[in-house]
Write an enzyme that holds these catalytic residues in place. Structure first.
Site, mmCIF file in Angstrom:
data_model
loop_
_atom_site.group_PDB
_atom_site.id
_atom_site.type_symbol
_atom_site.label_atom_id
_atom_site.label_comp_id
_atom_site.label_asym_id
_atom_site.label_seq_id
_atom_site.Cartn_x
_atom_site.Cartn_y
_atom_site.Cartn_z
ATOM 1 N N HIS A 174 -18.333 24.193 23.633
ATOM 2 C CA HIS A 174 -17.266 23.744 24.532
ATOM 3 C C HIS A 174 -17.731 22.721 25.564
ATOM 4 C CE1 HIS A 174 -14.113 26.232 22.923
ATOM 5 N NE2 HIS A 174 -14.995 27.200 22.800
ATOM 6 N N ASP A 231 -13.259 20.388 23.311
ATOM 7 C CA ASP A 231 -12.375 21.175 24.169
ATOM 8 C C ASP A 231 -11.816 22.365 23.384
ATOM 9 O OD1 ASP A 231 -9.361 20.673 23.380
ATOM 10 O OD2 ASP A 231 -10.348 18.722 23.245
#
Length: 89
Positions: free
Chosen positions: A59, A63
């Site tokens: 991450h 996203d």
């Protein structure tokens, strides 16, 4: 980075907990296809071929919404391969 595909289904696996290591950005573990009971649109019990896919993403690079979006697109391509060919044009 790379996107790694691991075929755990080849050894009988159904689920995994993939761990992302550098230089990977994301990883999917594909489980074996199973014939399982499901209900169709008319509530009839039918046999369905189900394959589980387990994902992990870094991450810091990807996203949180990208992985589920990719999963839905991948599912669509598996269920209707012609759409993938049309999208490639």
């Amino acid at each position: 980075g790379t996107f790694t595909i691991s075929n755990i289904g080849a050894i009988g696996g159904t689920y995994a907990k993939p761990v992302v290591f550098r230089p990977q950005v994301a990883l999917v573990a594909l489980g074996k296809t199973q014939k399982l009971p499901r209900f169709d649109d008319n509530d009839n019990l039918v046999a369905a071929h189900i394959m589980k896919a387990s994902y992990s993403c870094d991450h810091r690079i990807v996203d949180g919404a990208s992985c589920p979006r990719f999963s839905l697109l991948f599912k669509r391509y598996l269920e209707d391969p012609e759409t993938m060919l049309l999208d490639m044009q």
